[in-house]
Each structure stands twice: as C-alpha cells, then as structure tokens.
Design a protein around this motif. Structure first.
Motif, PDB file in Angstrom:
ATOM      1  N   SER A 141     -46.268  36.945  69.936  1.00  0.00           N
ATOM      2  CA  SER A 141     -46.050  35.703  70.688  1.00  0.00           C
ATOM      3  C   SER A 141     -46.241  34.482  69.803  1.00  0.00           C
ATOM      4  O   SER A 141     -47.314  34.286  69.211  1.00  0.00           O
ATOM      5  N   ASN A 142     -45.216  33.649  69.724  1.00  0.00           N
ATOM      6  CA  ASN A 142     -45.360  32.452  68.889  1.00  0.00           C
ATOM      7  C   ASN A 142     -46.366  31.466  69.485  1.00  0.00           C
ATOM      8  O   ASN A 142     -47.083  30.777  68.755  1.00  0.00           O
ATOM      9  N   TYR A 143     -46.461  31.401  70.805  1.00  0.00           N
ATOM     10  CA  TYR A 143     -47.444  30.507  71.416  1.00  0.00           C
ATOM     11  C   TYR A 143     -48.865  31.006  71.170  1.00  0.00           C
ATOM     12  O   TYR A 143     -49.789  30.221  70.919  1.00  0.00           O
ATOM     13  N   PHE A 144     -49.063  32.305  71.243  1.00  0.00           N
ATOM     14  CA  PHE A 144     -50.349  32.902  70.885  1.00  0.00           C
ATOM     15  C   PHE A 144     -50.714  32.518  69.450  1.00  0.00           C
ATOM     16  O   PHE A 144     -51.861  32.142  69.164  1.00  0.00           O
ATOM     17  N   ASN A 145     -49.743  32.585  68.546  1.00  0.00           N
ATOM     18  CA  ASN A 145     -50.021  32.285  67.144  1.00  0.00           C
ATOM     19  C   ASN A 145     -50.288  30.807  66.898  1.00  0.00           C
ATOM     20  O   ASN A 145     -51.006  30.452  65.958  1.00  0.00           O
ATOM     21  N   MET A 146     -49.725  29.928  67.733  1.00  0.00           N
ATOM     22  CA  MET A 146     -50.075  28.507  67.621  1.00  0.00           C
ATOM     23  C   MET A 146     -51.562  28.301  67.854  1.00  0.00           C
ATOM     24  O   MET A 146     -52.237  27.565  67.121  1.00  0.00           O
TER      25      MET A 146
ATOM     26  N   ILE B 297     -48.349  23.087  63.135  1.00  0.00           N
ATOM     27  CA  ILE B 297     -48.565  24.440  63.637  1.00  0.00           C
ATOM     28  C   ILE B 297     -47.587  24.757  64.760  1.00  0.00           C
ATOM     29  O   ILE B 297     -46.960  25.827  64.783  1.00  0.00           O
ATOM     30  N   VAL B 298     -47.440  23.829  65.712  1.00  0.00           N
ATOM     31  CA  VAL B 298     -46.512  24.049  66.824  1.00  0.00           C
ATOM     32  C   VAL B 298     -45.086  24.207  66.313  1.00  0.00           C
ATOM     33  O   VAL B 298     -44.353  25.117  66.724  1.00  0.00           O
ATOM     34  N   LEU B 299     -44.664  23.347  65.392  1.00  0.00           N
ATOM     35  CA  LEU B 299     -43.304  23.419  64.868  1.00  0.00           C
ATOM     36  C   LEU B 299     -43.077  24.734  64.130  1.00  0.00           C
ATOM     37  O   LEU B 299     -42.028  25.382  64.298  1.00  0.00           O
ATOM     38  N   ARG B 300     -44.048  25.148  63.320  1.00  0.00           N
ATOM     39  CA  ARG B 300     -43.853  26.385  62.550  1.00  0.00           C
ATOM     40  C   ARG B 300     -43.567  27.573  63.458  1.00  0.00           C
ATOM     41  O   ARG B 300     -42.621  28.336  63.222  1.00  0.00           O
ATOM     42  N   TYR B 301     -44.370  27.739  64.476  1.00  0.00           N
ATOM     43  CA  TYR B 301     -44.215  28.934  65.312  1.00  0.00           C
ATOM     44  C   TYR B 301     -43.130  28.763  66.374  1.00  0.00           C
ATOM     45  O   TYR B 301     -42.557  29.761  66.824  1.00  0.00           O
ATOM     46  N   ALA B 302     -42.811  27.544  66.740  1.00  0.00           N
ATOM     47  CA  ALA B 302     -41.655  27.325  67.615  1.00  0.00           C
ATOM     48  C   ALA B 302     -40.376  27.722  66.903  1.00  0.00           C
ATOM     49  O   ALA B 302     -39.457  28.296  67.502  1.00  0.00           O
ATOM     50  N   LEU B 303     -40.312  27.434  65.606  1.00  0.00           N
ATOM     51  CA  LEU B 303     -39.107  27.749  64.837  1.00  0.00           C
ATOM     52  C   LEU B 303     -38.849  29.246  64.718  1.00  0.00           C
ATOM     53  O   LEU B 303     -37.722  29.656  64.430  1.00  0.00           O
TER      54      LEU B 303
END
Length: 218
Positions: free
Chosen positions: A10-15, A156-162
């Motif tokens: 999960s990218n949100y989890f990773n944020m 951080i948000v941008l990295r994992y959103a991408l």
C-alpha cells in the motif's frame, strides 16, 4: 507503543511508515488488508489502511496521521515551521492526492488484471492527469526537495503517490509522468537513494506475491 496497521504494498501505508522511520518513532507493525469486518471498522471507520493505534485511540486517513505525528513528535519535522510554507506543503500534498493519485487509482484494478478498463473512465482519468501534471509543474521546482532544502511530508506523499500514478500512466497511456515535470526525474532518483526508501521498496517487492494472490482471490 504506537501501532501501524496496513500492508507493505500500500502506497498510503508507506507514506505513514516512511514518516515514522524518518522521525525515529518507535512502533509495532500489524499486517492487515482493507476490511469491512466489525473489529477492523472499530479501528478504521471506512475499513481502509493505514490506521494507527495510539494511547488515546485509533486514527485513520493518511494526511491526518502524518500531521498528527508531526505535532505529537516534533523531532525531525516534516511540515515547515513557517505558516505560509506549511500551508503550501499541505496544498501540494492535497493536489497530489486528489488530482493525480486518486484519478489514477480508478484504473488500478484494470492494470492489476482484476477488471476491464472502461473507455469512458480511461478518458476521464487521462484528462484528470493532464490537470494534475499542470498543477504539479506550477508548484514543484525541486531544490533539491519539493519545498526547498529540507525533506517534507510533501516529498514523502509525492514519492509514494507516484507509485500508482506511474504504474497506471505507463501501462495504459504509455506516458512518463515524471518526465513531464522539470526536475522531477532527478528528485525521484534522489528520493530513491534514501535508505528508508530502499527499505520500503524492498519490503513492498517482497510482499507483492501475497498481495496479488489476495487481489486475484476476490
């Protein structure tokens, strides 16, 4: 001790996990997928991941969690101290979430093979991504990070959103989103070199097989 609920793909989890590791906060990790089971709904009202468990109770929604962590644990801040810069950081985080990640997420089931892409949705998402990229180009000029010299929650948000945006845009539109924003490819490489990023990327790759089995089993 604080607990983080979610799963490594999960990218949100990773944020949230990246934020916790950056700030040096001790936490336990509980692997869980989105669920409508009553027990999990008591933790996360919409059944989404991630959520955190604190001494005061449970908290869901990624941006809310990140802001709580920054206020509760002020060491290694991820939001600027200046009010205007803090607002601009939140603006960028919100635009990335609402106008890039969430539109792309509509087509994630098609990319993962769990559904067929609807032509109308494909067209709508393409239009949304165009708007999101224009907004991102207007707000971002990495030097070396998106808000200046220090890493912030926006990075951080941008990295994992991408992760989702590039997966969808590459698979369905043959489009390199990062290449469309000046300075973003260099920023992406810089973020990827960070030890925390490398740790979470490795954990995500390791957990992918179990995640795909879960998706295909639904």
């Amino acid at each position: 001790m604080l607990k983080l609920y979610g799963f490594a793909v999960s990218n949100y989890f990773n944020m949230v996990k990246h934020s916790l590791l950056h700030k040096g906060i001790d936490f336990d990790e509980v692997t869980v997928y989105p669920s409508a089971e009553p027990d999990y709904l008591r933790k996360s009202p919409l059944g989404k991941v991630p959520c955190i468990e604190t001494d005061q109770g449970f908290l869901a929604e990624t941006s809310v969690i990140v802001e709580y962590l920054d206020a509760r644990y002020p060491e290694q801040p991820l939001l600027p101290s200046d009010e205007w810069q803090r607002a601009k950081c939140r603006e960028l985080m919100k635009i990335v979430e609402l106008y890039l990640e969430l539109p792309a997420r509509r087509l994630l089931p098609a990319v993962l093979g769990a559904a067929k892409a609807d032509d109308g949705v494909v067209a709508e998402v393409a239009e949304a991504l165009d708007k999101g990229v224009r907004a991102l180009s207007a707000l971002v000029s990495p030097q070396p990070f998106v808000m200046g010299e220090q890493i912030t929650a926006a990075d951080i948000v941008l990295r994992y959103a991408l992760v989702v945006v590039e997966l969808v845009s590459g698979a369905l539109y043959q489009r390199d989103i990062c290449a469309e924003v000046a300075g973003l490819p260099e920023w992406k490489a810089r973020m990827a070199e960070m030890p925390i990023s490398q740790q979470l990327d490795a954990e995500s790759e390791k957990a992918m097989a179990a995640f795909m089995a879960m998706v295909q089993g639904k």
